[in-house]
Design an enzyme around this catalytic site. Sequence first.
Site, mmCIF file in Angstrom:
data_model
loop_
_atom_site.group_PDB
_atom_site.id
_atom_site.type_symbol
_atom_site.label_atom_id
_atom_site.label_comp_id
_atom_site.label_asym_id
_atom_site.label_seq_id
_atom_site.Cartn_x
_atom_site.Cartn_y
_atom_site.Cartn_z
ATOM 1 N N THR A 64 40.562 22.878 45.044
ATOM 2 C CA THR A 64 41.294 23.098 43.803
ATOM 3 C C THR A 64 41.323 24.612 43.551
ATOM 4 O O THR A 64 40.916 25.405 44.390
ATOM 5 C CB THR A 64 40.661 22.301 42.640
ATOM 6 N N LYS A 68 43.179 27.425 46.760
ATOM 7 C CA LYS A 68 44.269 26.855 47.561
ATOM 8 C C LYS A 68 44.998 27.892 48.402
ATOM 9 O O LYS A 68 45.498 27.578 49.491
ATOM 10 C CB LYS A 68 45.263 26.121 46.656
ATOM 11 N N ASN A 89 45.440 22.230 49.820
ATOM 12 C CA ASN A 89 44.470 21.497 49.002
ATOM 13 C C ASN A 89 43.617 20.557 49.838
ATOM 14 O O ASN A 89 42.746 19.871 49.313
ATOM 15 C CB ASN A 89 45.169 20.718 47.881
ATOM 16 N N ASP A 105 49.512 17.525 47.659
ATOM 17 C CA ASP A 105 50.082 17.472 46.315
ATOM 18 C C ASP A 105 51.580 17.152 46.370
ATOM 19 O O ASP A 105 52.092 16.380 45.541
ATOM 20 C CB ASP A 105 49.892 18.810 45.586
ATOM 21 N N ALA A 133 54.170 24.227 39.542
ATOM 22 C CA ALA A 133 55.629 24.223 39.477
ATOM 23 C C ALA A 133 56.246 24.442 40.853
ATOM 24 O O ALA A 133 57.278 23.847 41.177
ATOM 25 C CB ALA A 133 56.120 25.286 38.501
ATOM 26 N N ARG A 157 58.381 35.342 35.611
ATOM 27 C CA ARG A 157 58.204 33.956 36.045
ATOM 28 C C ARG A 157 59.531 33.366 36.509
ATOM 29 O O ARG A 157 59.587 32.603 37.490
ATOM 30 C CB ARG A 157 57.629 33.116 34.901
#
Length: 275
Positions: A64, A68, A89, A105, A133, A157
């Site tokens: 986690t 990663k 992960n 994931d 995201a 972002r």
Amino acid sequence: MSAFKKAAVLGSPIAHSLSPVLHRAAYDALGLTGWEYGRHEVDEAALPGFLEKLGPEWAGLSLTMPLKRAVIPLLDEITPTAASVEAVNTVVRTPDGRRLGDNTDIPGMVAALRERGVTEVERAAVLGAGATASSALAALSRICSGRVTAYVRSEARAAEMRQWGERLEVDVRTADWADAAEALSAPLVIATTPAGTTDALAAAVPDRPGTLFDVLYEPWPTALAGAWADRGGAVVGGLDLLVHQAVLQVEQMTGRSPAPLAAMRAAGEAALAAR
């Protein structure tokens, strides 16, 4: 009795991870009585040393944050899925000691949506722009045929999400977080933000919503997920994601397939209810 093997989840902080509950439930259901799964508080500085000490009894690791990305230079090989988002992960240790990295994931998101009947959408919206995201965009690259709109708080972002879109071959448009209520009309909405961030959007849920995938699992339901369900929309939660990605980890680490999805979900639900 099966041969003794070890696995664990690493991260910092790690105390509240549900991974041990899920993996141990899988071992019990599969009859892997010689297997154990733990948790270890490990930060980026301590990670190389931890990996170097892994002996032949280790089958694999779940990772986690913040590990990663930090783990990638320490591995012998990573899958194209992990490379696509620069995040690992899952580490599987081979019998000859090699370390193989993967990202469960992304297929976990796809599997969680498929379980609820969502296999293809014409457009989607993503709330947030963090590491989750980018995994959401990678999952959408497999199931979304049209545009994805990402609602973010800053131009920096926004630029990151557009770059991820180009890399993952997803048609990404960015919009300001102030307009996030507009996202809720999309057939599929993926909320990737921290707890409380989307609470103010609960009042804006449309009368006939599509599917909401909220990656949080504690507290649950979120205000947005609760309002969504009240209006008859389909809701996929963070526990669904956690279980589906863990199923894939169990299969890779143990070589046993299929992993016991129902038993793992029941164990996760019981653990959350006990908190």
